[in-house]
Write an enzyme that holds these catalytic residues in place. Structure first.
Site, PDB file in Angstrom:
ATOM      1  N   GLU A 175       2.174  -6.248   6.639  1.00  0.00           N
ATOM      2  CA  GLU A 175       1.321  -7.396   7.444  1.00  0.00           C
ATOM      3  C   GLU A 175       2.021  -7.494   8.761  1.00  0.00           C
ATOM      4  OE1 GLU A 175       0.514  -7.064   3.673  1.00  0.00           O
ATOM      5  OE2 GLU A 175       2.295  -8.056   3.726  1.00  0.00           O
TER       6      GLU A 175
ATOM      7  N   LEU B 249       7.293 -16.151  -7.072  1.00  0.00           N
ATOM      8  CA  LEU B 249       8.291 -15.853  -8.052  1.00  0.00           C
ATOM      9  C   LEU B 249       9.298 -17.051  -8.023  1.00  0.00           C
ATOM     10  CD1 LEU B 249       9.379 -12.092  -7.539  1.00  0.00           C
ATOM     11  CD2 LEU B 249       7.667 -13.189  -9.046  1.00  0.00           C
TER      12      LEU B 249
ATOM     13  N   CYS C  81       0.970  -1.229  -0.164  1.00  0.00           N
ATOM     14  CA  CYS C  81       0.078   0.143  -0.135  1.00  0.00           C
ATOM     15  C   CYS C  81       1.000   1.274  -0.017  1.00  0.00           C
ATOM     16  CB  CYS C  81      -1.042   0.085   1.300  1.00  0.00           C
ATOM     17  SG  CYS C  81      -1.981  -1.298   1.514  1.00  0.00           S
TER      18      CYS C  81
ATOM     19  N   VAL D  62      -6.001  -7.506   3.481  1.00  0.00           N
ATOM     20  CA  VAL D  62      -6.617  -8.069   4.512  1.00  0.00           C
ATOM     21  C   VAL D  62      -7.966  -7.145   5.092  1.00  0.00           C
ATOM     22  CG1 VAL D  62      -6.752  -8.778   7.046  1.00  0.00           C
ATOM     23  CG2 VAL D  62      -4.563  -9.291   5.238  1.00  0.00           C
TER      24      VAL D  62
END
Length: 548
Positions: A77, A254, A2, A53
């Site tokens: 997080e 990845l 974010c 979330v």
């Protein structure tokens, strides 16, 4: 990821200043909010949301009824938020992981709050009741944060420096990256200006984190007997992946075909089945058609049963992306730019062609486990161990710029660094020997991948015949002439480039971020060996795998 942005004590109109917050809009495509602070008309928050979330209450600044005087903007997080919530019997109002920050701060204050968080985070916390502003960043700086403070007390904070470069302020100020593992306390004056009153480290990577005492991991042994250590490494490694499965959006990984990303991907697929996720794990590799990484990643994906995507690119496409990559990276470091081109192109593919939102990778493991080839030349186990810690402390300046997620989770890292120096050193000509040995006979990934030689991402995604860095240098040969390079030290006295490639990257950077060269204190370069280029393929100790 974010995007967080805030101003305290702006002398200019906030409506004009907030246009700068839009420069990080790429960090959060789901929603944007700009909010003034009640009672402080020259203070505000901006937030770009990528919903991971709690779809309902995830917008920020986060405020709850129990603490109407607290305003929180954070990116990241918090993996242990439910465990801490249950342990301290906090009364949650949302399902947002960041709500734990408000409760911990209210109960314990800023320092203990920061030290109890197990996660990746950068936060801006405002306490209007006590007129305080707090900044904090996780141990490794996996979530970015920049700050600018003028002499007269105007504070601007942003996830990326580009959101601060055009902000108007009356006195000069430098934009600096906020130090990982630190928190800072500011007094908020009635006029909205601030004064920094405390800057402290709450955790160092060599120390066991305080939140470890609230973990409930079973099966960990004591002592340094080899079988015990190997078992502990497996348990902690799996836990590092498992706790990141908290996202409410699709998870992918990845996969370069190297040891670290292969172990992460294989563990992720295993745990996804155990947790009964309602979708297959997608894995992603990138390279030219004859890339050794792409071939190795394909073998791993077939072995673990992931939904695999191969992204093909040409050197020309990579060259075209360089300027955009430098803009996003906010760096001119040679190895970081080179490696980030592949990361940028594969991220673009994931965003446009798939629905995976949370992406895992193996970043940070080489620093922790002495995975770079030059560690073979360490003069002693202690020298190698010291260099490993230095690299971990500088992750935020280099590797973390190109990828957020890392296997260098707190518990795993603290344990690995506590092992005897001799155990962590390369052994029998093999780097990361202890990590490889720990997963031997576990059948998690193919043996040929488990023991595959280290290949730098920027090298492995192109063929052995012609590395990506050679293609780059050939192109730059026509962009930078010899006389320009001869004047490099005069033109750029701080970190003067010594190659045309370095000169070209620096020119592009200076055009975008004039005078901001100190964001990169030094170039990333191997130690103990006469290296003139960061590419592993240029080192005298480099030996490709036989099948490449």
């Amino acid at each position: 990821m974010c995007g967080i942005w805030a101003l305290f004590g702006s002398d200019e109109c906030l409506a004009a200043q907030c246009t700068n917050a839009m420069k990080i809009a790429h960090r959060g495509p789901d929603a944007f909010r700009f909010e003034n602070v009640n009672g402080f008309t020259n203070c505000c928050f901006g937030f770009h949301r990528l919903a991971i979330v709690d779809q309902l209450y995830g917008m920020q600044p986060l405020r709850v009824k129990n603490f109407p005087y607290l305003w929180l903007c954070y990116n990241g997080e918090i993996y242990n938020h439910i465990r801490l919530k249950d342990h301290f019997k906090f009364d949650y109002e949302t399902k947002v992981d960041g709500e734990i920050i408000l409760h911990l701060y209210d109960r314990f204050g800023i320092e203990k709050m920061a030290s109890l968080l197990d996660g990746v985070f950068a936060f801006i916390l405002l306490d209007t009741a006590n007129r305080k502003v707090f900044l904090g960043r996780d141990t490794y700086g996996l979530r970015p944060l920049f700050r600018m403070l003028t002499d007269d007390g105007f504070l601007a904070v942003c996830s990326e420096a580009k959101g601060l470069t055009q902000i108007t302020h009356s006195t000069p100020a430098k934009i600096t990256p906020f130090l990982p593992g630190h928190f800072e306390v500011f007094d908020l004056k009635l006029n909205g200006k601030v004064e920094s009153v405390q800057m402290d480290r709450f955790h160092c990577c060599t120390d066991e984190p305080k939140h470890a005492s609230y973990n409930s991991l079973k099966g960990l042994g004591t002592g340094f007997e080899l079988e015990t250590v190997k078992s502990n490494i497996r348990i902690l490694f799996e836990n590092a992946v498992k706790k990141r499965l908290m996202a409410h959006r699709r998870i992918g990984c990845l996969l370069s075909g190297g040891l670290d990303s292969s172990l992460v991907a294989a563990t992720l697929v295993k745990l996804a089945k155990e947790e009964q996720l309602q979708y297959p794990i997608q894995t992603f590799s990138i390279g030219t058609k004859d890339s050794p990484d792409v071939a190795a990643a394909r073998k791993v994906a077939d072995y673990i049963g992931s939904e695999h995507h191969e992204v093909s690119f040409t050197p020309e496409e990579g060259i075209q992306a360089v300027e955009e990559v430098i803009l996003h990276l906010e760096s001119y470091d040679i190895t970081t730019v080179r490696a980030s081109v592949g990361m940028y192109l594969i991220s673009k593919y994931i965003r446009e062609k798939t629905d995976s939102v949370v992406i895992f990778s193996g970043e940070g493991s080489d620093e922790l486990t002495q995975g770079y080839l030059y560690f073979h030349k360490a003069p002693s186990p202690k020298a190698g161990a010291d260099e490993s810690v230095r690299l971990l402390k500088e992750l935020y300046l280099f590797d973390v710029l190109r990828a957020d997620r890392t296997t260098a989770a707190h518990g795993f890292t603290a344990y690995y660094l506590s092992l005897p120096e001799e155990m962590r050193a390369p052994k029998d000509g093999v780097e990361k020997h202890l990590l490889r040995e720990s997963f031997k006979e576990m059948k998690l990934i193919p043996d040929e991948i488990l023991w595959r030689r280290k290949e730098a991402f920027s090298d492995g995604m192109t063929s052995m015949k012609k590395s990506w860095y050679i293609s780059l240098q050939e192109h730059i040969e026509s962009e930078v002439n010899n006389s320009q390079l001869e004047k490099a030290a005069k033109l750029f006295p701080f970190n003067p480039p010594t190659t045309k490639e370095g000169f070209y990257f620096r020119q592009v950077f200076e055009k975008m971020y004039p005078g901001c060269y100190e964001w990169i204190p030094h170039y990333w370069m191997p130690l103990w060996i006469k290296a003139t280029d960061p590419s592993a393929r240029t080192l005298s100790i480099y030996k490709p795998d036989k099948d490449q």
